[in-house]
Design a protein around this motif. Structure first.
Motif, mmCIF file in Angstrom:
data_model
loop_
_atom_site.group_PDB
_atom_site.id
_atom_site.type_symbol
_atom_site.label_atom_id
_atom_site.label_comp_id
_atom_site.label_asym_id
_atom_site.label_seq_id
_atom_site.Cartn_x
_atom_site.Cartn_y
_atom_site.Cartn_z
ATOM 1 N N SER A 5 0.835 -1.194 0.000
ATOM 2 C CA SER A 5 0.000 0.000 0.000
ATOM 3 C C SER A 5 0.869 1.244 0.000
ATOM 4 C CB SER A 5 -0.922 0.003 1.222
ATOM 5 O OG SER A 5 -1.692 1.181 1.248
ATOM 6 N N GLU A 9 -2.324 6.333 5.041
ATOM 7 C CA GLU A 9 -3.464 5.842 5.807
ATOM 8 C C GLU A 9 -3.879 6.833 6.885
ATOM 9 O OE1 GLU A 9 -5.313 3.451 5.170
ATOM 10 O OE2 GLU A 9 -4.197 2.151 3.813
ATOM 11 N N ASP A 10 -2.961 7.723 7.257
ATOM 12 C CA ASP A 10 -3.270 8.742 8.237
ATOM 13 C C ASP A 10 -4.120 9.846 7.592
ATOM 14 O OD1 ASP A 10 -2.015 11.635 9.294
ATOM 15 O OD2 ASP A 10 -2.586 10.223 10.880
ATOM 16 N N ARG A 11 -5.237 10.196 8.217
ATOM 17 C CA ARG A 11 -6.158 11.170 7.630
ATOM 18 C C ARG A 11 -5.498 12.530 7.410
ATOM 19 N NH1 ARG A 11 -11.728 11.479 7.167
ATOM 20 N NH2 ARG A 11 -12.546 13.604 6.976
ATOM 21 N N GLU A 143 -12.398 8.195 4.335
ATOM 22 C CA GLU A 143 -11.142 7.607 4.807
ATOM 23 C C GLU A 143 -11.374 6.332 5.595
ATOM 24 O OE1 GLU A 143 -8.193 6.737 7.791
ATOM 25 O OE2 GLU A 143 -9.978 7.923 8.261
ATOM 26 N N VAL A 144 -12.372 6.315 6.440
ATOM 27 C CA VAL A 144 -12.640 5.122 7.250
ATOM 28 C C VAL A 144 -13.155 3.984 6.371
ATOM 29 C CG1 VAL A 144 -14.031 4.162 9.116
ATOM 30 C CG2 VAL A 144 -13.055 6.455 9.346
ATOM 31 N N CYS A 146 -12.656 3.452 3.284
ATOM 32 C CA CYS A 146 -11.673 2.989 2.296
ATOM 33 C C CYS A 146 -10.359 2.526 2.924
ATOM 34 C CB CYS A 146 -11.378 4.107 1.293
ATOM 35 S SG CYS A 146 -12.787 4.588 0.267
ATOM 36 N N ARG A 147 -10.246 2.614 4.230
ATOM 37 C CA ARG A 147 -8.984 2.281 4.891
ATOM 38 C C ARG A 147 -8.622 0.815 4.639
ATOM 39 N NH1 ARG A 147 -9.281 3.591 10.936
ATOM 40 N NH2 ARG A 147 -9.417 5.730 10.091
#
Length: 304
Positions: A5, A9-11, A143-144, A146-147
Motif C-alpha cells: 500500500s 493511511e493517516d487522515r 477515509e474510514v 476505504c482504509r
C-alpha cells in the motif's frame, strides 16, 4: 497481485496530499495539454472539467484482469483525450452528465461493496488524471470506509509531472492504457500532441519510482504495424510488466468521427471472434512479443 500500500493511511497526511492536489487546479497543469485555466473558480479545461469531479456509474466489476477482480469500479466523467472510437463520448464531451463524486457513491455503498467481496476500489474514466483532486477529496471524505482497501487507478498516462507524482503517492496499482505507437495516430485519432514520448517517459518514471503497474493495449484494426508492433518493441524495456492485449474493439465513435471530418481509427467494422483470434495468434508469434509478460483479455498467456 498484492502490492504494498502506498496511500497515506493517516487522515492528516491524506488531507495534505488532497490539498496539494487541489491547489494544482488554480492554474491547471495536470496533463500535457497545459490549459492553465483556474478550474477552482469554475473555468473549464479542455477536458471539460471545472472544480469538481462527477461519477456516472459504479458497480462491482468482474470482467477485467483476473488479478484485480472483483473490483468496485467508479466511472468518472471528463477526459483529456478525444479518441474517435470512444465508447463514453457523451460523458467525455459533457462531464456535467454525471453526479457529484462528493455525493455518490455513498459510504454505505462502499461498505456494501467490501462486504460483497470487492478486492479493491478502482477509478476509471473518462480519465482519472484530470480528476485527481476529486479522487483525493473522495478518499478523505471516506477515509474510514476505504482504509486498507487497495486503490487502483486506470489511466491513459497522458499526464504531467505534477499528476504522475500524485499518482505514485496515492495509487496501489496503476493500470495504464497504451493506445498508440506513433505520433501521427495519436494526434489524428485522440487529439494527443506529443503522446508517445510523454507516455513512455511517465511509464519509465513510475517504474523507477517503484509503482505497481499493469499495462493494457486495445488492438485496433489496421494498426498492427503502425501502433501495436512499435509498442511491443518499447515494452521490451520492461518485459516483466503484465501487458494485457484487449481484443474487444468496437467502433463506437466511427460515424461521429467521420461526420466531423476525422477519420475513424481503421475505417473498419467490429472484428469477428475468428478475426480476433487470428490477430491475437499473429501478435503472439511476433519476435517483439516473445520475451514479454503478455496477457489476452485479462488472462495470462501460457506459452508452451
Amino acid at each position: 497481485m498484492t502490492p504494498m500500500s502506498r496511500r497515506p493511511e493517516d487522515r492528516v497526511a491524506l488531507s495534505r496530499l488532497a490539498a496539494r492536489t487541489q491547489a494544482a487546479l488554480t492554474c491547471c497543469r495536470l496533463c500535457p495539454l497545459d490549459c492553465r485555466v483556474d478550474r477552482s473558480r469554475g473555468e473549464l479545461g479542455i477536458c471539460g472539467l471545472g472544480p469538481g469531479a462527477n461519477s456516472y456509474k459504479a458497480f462491482i466489476h468482474r470482467g477485467e484482469e483476473r488479478a484485480l477482480i472483483p473490483s468496485y469500479t467508479i466511472y468518472l466523467t471528463g477526459c483529456n483525450l478525444r479518441c474517435s472510437f470512444c465508447s463514453e463520448r457523451p460523458i467525455v464531451v459533457d462531464p456535467s452528465l454525471g453526479r457529484p463524486l462528493s455525493e455518490w457513491p455513498s459510504r454505505e455503498q462502499l461498505a456494501a461493496a467490501r462486504r460483497s467481496g470487492a478486492r479493491n476500489l478502482h477509478f476509471v474514466g473518462g480519465e482519472p488524471i484530470v480528476n485527481l483532486p476529486g479522487i483525493l477529496d473522495f478518499l478523505v471524505r471516506h477515509e474510514v470506509a476505504c482504509r486498507g482497501w487497495p486503490l487502483v487507478i486506470n489511466t491513459n498516462l497522458y499526464a504531467s509531472p505534477v499528476a504522475r507524482q500524485v499518482l505514485l503517492e496515492v495509487a496501489d496499482v496503476i493500470v495504464a492504457d497504451l493506445k498508440w505507437g506513433n505520433e501521427a495516430c495519436a494526434s489524428r485519432l485522440s487529439s494527443a500532441p506529443g503522446y508517445l514520448p510523454l507516455v513512455l517517459d511517465n511509464l519509465a518514471w513510475l517504474v523507477a519510482g517503484g509503482a505497481s503497474l499493469m499495462l493494457r493495449h486495445l488492438l485496433v484494426p489496421g494498426h498492427l504495424d503502425c501502433c501495436t508492433r512499435p509498442l511491443l518493441g518499447e515494452m521490451g524495456a520492461w518485459p516483466t510488466l503484465p501487458l494485457n492485449l484487449m481484443t474487444g474493439y468496437v467502433p463506437f465513435g466511427s460515424s461521429d468521427a467521420s461526420a466531423s471530418g476525422q477519420a475513424g481509427p481503421a475505417e473498419a467494422s467490429m472484428p469477428t471472434l475468428g478475426e480476433r483470434r487470428a490477430l491475437t495468434e499473429r501478435i503472439l508469434a511476433l519476435p517483439e512479443a516473445q520475451a514479454l509478460n503478455v496477457w489476452v483479455d485479462g488472462e495470462a498467456v501460457r506459452r508452451s
